[in-house]
Each structure stands twice: as C-alpha cells, then as structure tokens.
Design an enzyme around this catalytic site. Sequence first.
Site: not given
Length: 290
Positions: A166, A235
């Site tokens: 991811k 992030k």
Amino acid sequence: MQVGFIGLGAMGAPMAANLAARLDTRVWNRTATVAQAHADAHGSQAVEELTDLAGVDVVCSCLPTTVEVEAVARVLAPALEEGTVWLDHTSGDPQQARDLAAWLGGQGVDYLDAPVSGGTDGARAGTLTVMVGGDRDALAEVGDVLDAVAGRVVHVGPSGAGMAVKAVNNALLAAALWAAAEGFAALEKAGVPTSVALEVVNASSGRSNGTENLFPQRVVTRAFPNTFALGLLAKDVGLARATLDAAEVEGPVLHLVDRLTAAAASALGPDVDHTELVRMVERATGVELH
Ligand code: NDP
C-alpha cells in the site's frame, strides 16, 4: 457471522455500510455520534465502548495510522474470543503491523494487515482492492466479510507485506501527481491549457490514474473535493521511504517525493485533498492548471 467495525471515516463509513447490508455489524467510532448516525442510516448497531465488540467473529479497523489501531487493540483484545480475526484496513506501518500481529497472536487473535485501494468511490461501490499480509488460513475465514467490501483480494505475503504494498502504491500515486503538475505547468507557459494536454496524454503513454481521473475531475475543475487528505498521503509516502530504507534500496526519486509531499502537507495543511499538492507547483511557477 458477527462483525465489529472500528473507525467510520471517509473510508470506514461506506465499508461498514456495505457490511451491514449483508452481515450483523456493530460499529464503534471515537466520536460516538458518528456511530449512532451510521446505525440510523445503514442498519448497523452502534456501540459506545470498544469492549462492547466482544464476541464478534471478525474485527475490522480503518484508522489513520497503526498507532491508533494499536491503542484500540490494547483495550479490545483482552475481551475478544480465541480465534477472532482482526482485519486492519488502515494504511499502516509494516513493522508496527508485524509487532501488533505478534502481540495479538499472543492474545489468540489472528491479525491480518489488509489495507485497501479504490478511494471513497470504491468503498461506496464495494469494489475495493484489498492487499493482505499474514496467515492464509485466517484469510480464508473472512471471505464473507471481504466479499462485501472488495472487488479484488490479493494475498501479497507475510505479516506487514500488505502495508508495504500500500505504501509503495501511494508513493507511485504521489510521484505521478508531482511529475504531471510540473509538466503541465511548463505546457501552460507554452500556451497549452492543461485540459488540452490531458486529451493527448490520456491517449498516450504518459497517462496515469492522476491524468485520467484526478486532474480532469479535481484540478482542472478547481473543485479539489476532499476525499483523501494530503496528510494521509504524506504519511503513506513516508512509510514507502522507510520501506525502501529497510530494504537498503537507495531510492532517490521516492526520497524526493517524500520530502516534497511532507513539505506540501505542512505548507497547505494536512486536511486538504491530496490533489491540492499541485498548488505548490502552481505557486512556484506562477501558473494555474486549467
Ligand atoms: P478519516 O480521517 O476520514 O477518518 C479517520 C477515522 O479514524 C475516523 O473514524 C476518526 O474518528 C478515527 N480516528 C482518528 N483518530 C483516532 C483515534 N486517536 N482513536 C480512535 N479513532 C480515531 O480517514 P480515511 O477514512 O480517509 O482514512 C482511514 C485510513 O484509510 C487511513 O490509513 C488512510 O490512509 C486510508 N485510506 C484512505 C483512502 C481515502 O480515499 N480516503 C483510500 C485508501 C486508504 P472521529 O470520527 O472521531 O474523528
């Protein structure tokens, strides 16, 4: 089968709605009124305490980072039954996810990192891609849950591997956005509107999800609808950089994308839509992409 869902944000709320349409679904959210509104709208059952999720067969979480997942796990795990499967849909930290999997394993809970892609549209449609790290047998037990939210489920490797995939995927998204913004700024200065350049690029080899969907729908329209926060993308790119570092892959391109994205989140604020990062290029070049 009983499911407990933790975190009813932009992604979690539609995912839990699709679950509630098929399975007995209890929902918990830090802001309790959000859980009650979800129950009223979608037929889930709102609970006020995390420990009210005791007895479910599967726990799903979709929180900002692994830090928040760990905090709720410390409270909830002792109340869960042996053999409960925890599906963590957060885009989290691979190493922290491995540590959490080990700790939960000690409590008799099988943790799978299972981050998703497909955005809020995919979450609403129940067509997300889920990339799973961890035990294949535990994954086989949660087919009914994943069927309700996913169009594609890929077991990508051991614990933490889903989080790593991811992170790299989203670093590629960010790289494509930055590169396209720079190229289109130069073309605007050469007299080519971005909307015209997109007609060519999207019929050619430079196209990406950014050029096919994000630039036409969000940038050229100047709408920038807020569905995925820039702070969350920053992030993810940071996690990708850490993944490269841990693998001792030098990665000058993704290091630069990480620095640029972190700087954009700090200059524009973490809560704007991720596509607003193009404003950094617009400010530096003095052109707007139309
Ligand atoms: P949102 O900011 O919309 O939602 C965050 C959720 O986490 C809310 O339910 C919020 O509760 C809860 N939360 C925040 N802090 C805490 C805490 N300290 N303790 C407990 N709960 C907390 O985020 P998204 O739904 O957009 O993202 C969730 C995850 O999914 C992230 O990891 C993101 O990177 C990933 N993701 C997002 C996509 C998108 O398009 N948005 C696409 C794919 C993945 P409260 O209501 O109280 O604020």
